[in-house]
Design a protein around this motif. Structure first.
Motif, mmCIF file in Angstrom:
data_model
loop_
_atom_site.group_PDB
_atom_site.id
_atom_site.type_symbol
_atom_site.label_atom_id
_atom_site.label_comp_id
_atom_site.label_asym_id
_atom_site.label_seq_id
_atom_site.Cartn_x
_atom_site.Cartn_y
_atom_site.Cartn_z
ATOM 1 N N MET A 186 0.992 11.509 5.418
ATOM 2 C CA MET A 186 -0.094 10.892 4.673
ATOM 3 C C MET A 186 -1.340 10.881 5.557
ATOM 4 N N ASN A 187 -2.383 11.558 5.112
ATOM 5 C CA ASN A 187 -3.618 11.669 5.871
ATOM 6 C C ASN A 187 -4.622 10.635 5.351
ATOM 7 N N ILE A 188 -4.784 9.534 6.105
ATOM 8 C CA ILE A 188 -5.708 8.467 5.722
ATOM 9 C C ILE A 188 -7.033 8.694 6.433
ATOM 10 N N LYS A 189 -8.123 8.711 5.655
ATOM 11 C CA LYS A 189 -9.457 8.883 6.220
ATOM 12 C C LYS A 189 -10.313 7.709 5.767
ATOM 13 N N ILE A 190 -10.937 7.017 6.716
ATOM 14 C CA ILE A 190 -11.814 5.884 6.430
ATOM 15 C C ILE A 190 -13.252 6.358 6.620
ATOM 16 N N LEU A 191 -14.086 6.151 5.600
ATOM 17 C CA LEU A 191 -15.481 6.573 5.636
ATOM 18 C C LEU A 191 -16.410 5.412 5.305
ATOM 19 N N LYS A 192 -17.605 5.464 5.864
ATOM 20 C CA LYS A 192 -18.641 4.525 5.435
ATOM 21 C C LYS A 192 -19.033 4.934 4.020
ATOM 22 N N ALA A 193 -18.983 3.995 3.091
ATOM 23 C CA ALA A 193 -19.275 4.302 1.694
ATOM 24 C C ALA A 193 -20.768 4.539 1.498
ATOM 25 N N THR A 194 -21.068 5.497 0.631
ATOM 26 C CA THR A 194 -22.438 5.792 0.225
ATOM 27 C C THR A 194 -22.479 5.804 -1.297
ATOM 28 N N LYS A 195 -23.651 6.090 -1.836
ATOM 29 C CA LYS A 195 -23.777 6.171 -3.298
ATOM 30 C C LYS A 195 -22.855 7.241 -3.879
ATOM 31 N N ASP A 196 -22.483 8.237 -3.078
ATOM 32 C CA ASP A 196 -21.565 9.279 -3.549
ATOM 33 C C ASP A 196 -20.168 8.722 -3.851
ATOM 34 N N ASN A 197 -19.846 7.548 -3.330
ATOM 35 C CA ASN A 197 -18.514 6.947 -3.502
ATOM 36 C C ASN A 197 -18.454 5.901 -4.609
ATOM 37 N N ILE A 198 -19.564 5.652 -5.302
ATOM 38 C CA ILE A 198 -19.614 4.572 -6.295
ATOM 39 C C ILE A 198 -18.545 4.733 -7.371
ATOM 40 N N ARG A 232 -6.131 -0.779 8.174
ATOM 41 C CA ARG A 232 -7.060 0.220 8.717
ATOM 42 C C ARG A 232 -8.505 -0.080 8.304
ATOM 43 N N LEU A 233 -8.700 -0.491 7.054
ATOM 44 C CA LEU A 233 -10.048 -0.836 6.595
ATOM 45 C C LEU A 233 -10.612 -2.007 7.399
ATOM 46 N N LEU A 234 -9.795 -3.039 7.618
ATOM 47 C CA LEU A 234 -10.240 -4.199 8.389
ATOM 48 C C LEU A 234 -10.472 -3.841 9.857
ATOM 49 N N ASP A 235 -9.560 -3.067 10.445
ATOM 50 C CA ASP A 235 -9.747 -2.632 11.836
ATOM 51 C C ASP A 235 -11.088 -1.919 11.997
ATOM 52 N N ASP A 236 -11.371 -0.995 11.092
ATOM 53 C CA ASP A 236 -12.622 -0.241 11.162
ATOM 54 C C ASP A 236 -13.822 -1.164 11.001
ATOM 55 N N CYS A 237 -13.723 -2.094 10.078
ATOM 56 C CA CYS A 237 -14.810 -3.045 9.848
ATOM 57 C C CYS A 237 -15.101 -3.855 11.101
ATOM 58 N N PHE A 238 -14.066 -4.396 11.714
ATOM 59 C CA PHE A 238 -14.270 -5.265 12.869
ATOM 60 C C PHE A 238 -14.731 -4.498 14.102
ATOM 61 N N GLU A 261 -7.913 11.711 -1.997
ATOM 62 C CA GLU A 261 -7.924 10.836 -3.172
ATOM 63 C C GLU A 261 -8.306 9.414 -2.758
ATOM 64 N N PRO A 262 -9.175 8.732 -3.550
ATOM 65 C CA PRO A 262 -9.530 7.345 -3.203
ATOM 66 C C PRO A 262 -8.292 6.449 -3.244
ATOM 67 N N ALA A 263 -8.150 5.606 -2.215
ATOM 68 C CA ALA A 263 -6.970 4.751 -2.118
ATOM 69 C C ALA A 263 -7.325 3.276 -1.998
ATOM 70 N N GLY A 264 -8.466 2.955 -1.392
ATOM 71 C CA GLY A 264 -8.852 1.563 -1.207
ATOM 72 C C GLY A 264 -10.241 1.464 -0.639
ATOM 73 N N TYR A 265 -10.768 0.260 -0.615
ATOM 74 C CA TYR A 265 -12.087 0.040 -0.016
ATOM 75 C C TYR A 265 -12.232 -1.424 0.360
ATOM 76 N N ILE A 275 -14.557 3.018 2.647
ATOM 77 C CA ILE A 275 -13.604 3.467 1.644
ATOM 78 C C ILE A 275 -12.534 4.311 2.322
ATOM 79 N N ALA A 276 -11.316 4.178 1.832
ATOM 80 C CA ALA A 276 -10.178 4.937 2.370
ATOM 81 C C ALA A 276 -9.782 6.014 1.366
ATOM 82 N N TYR A 277 -9.543 7.199 1.905
ATOM 83 C CA TYR A 277 -9.030 8.309 1.105
ATOM 84 C C TYR A 277 -7.700 8.755 1.699
ATOM 85 N N ILE A 278 -6.775 9.097 0.837
ATOM 86 C CA ILE A 278 -5.505 9.684 1.267
ATOM 87 C C ILE A 278 -5.446 11.082 0.670
ATOM 88 N N ASP A 279 -5.387 12.054 1.555
ATOM 89 C CA ASP A 279 -5.354 13.456 1.125
ATOM 90 C C ASP A 279 -6.447 13.741 0.103
#
Length: 143
Positions: free
Chosen positions: A1-13, A85-91, A52-56, A46-50
């Protein structure tokens, strides 16, 4: 499972709005999400898995004080460490003195997650949530 955390932009709305609709009884609108993302004091990731949006998550930050507004993970991706992972990145991405959040009193998995980050319960907000009506546990983390 490839989890990628990105800073959200208007492209992620649209992706965030889809997560909202799946996770909350009263979801934020695309307009409110866009307004929050473009606001100068809001942290959104926002988190993507492979692909696909998974969480934010979102958090307002003012003068070293954070207020976590949302942490949401789609049901099919829960219990895979995405919220952590989202919280770790945030902090790690913000200079914070203290962070506050509210969580549904019956959302035990979320409360345990926040406790694992050293959040402490500080009060109860009676009937804070609707659909269904429920108390909120107010929590606080000091850095």
């Amino acid at each position: 499972m490839n989890i990628k955390i990105l800073k959200a932009t208007k492209d992620n709305i649209t992706d965030i709005a889809g997560i909202e609709k799946s996770c909350f009884s009263i979801p934020w609108t695309e307009k409110s999400i866009g307004d929050s993302i473009s606001g100068g004091n809001t942290f959104f990731n926002i988190a993507y898995i492979d692909g696909e949006p998974a969480g934010y998550m979102s958090m307002q930050v003012i003068l070293g004080e954070g207020d976590i507004m949302r942490v949401a993970v789609l049901p099919q991706y829960r219990r895979h460490g995405i919220a952590k992972r989202l919280l770790d990145d945030c902090f790690s991405s913000n200079t914070l003195d203290v962070v506050f959040l509210d969580v549904r009193e019956n959302n035990i998995p979320a409360i345990k997650l926040y406790q694992s980050f050293d959040f402490k319960s500080i009060d109860i907000r009676k009937n804070y949530y609707s659909n269904p009506t429920e108390n909120a546990v107010m929590m606080k983390k000091e850095f």
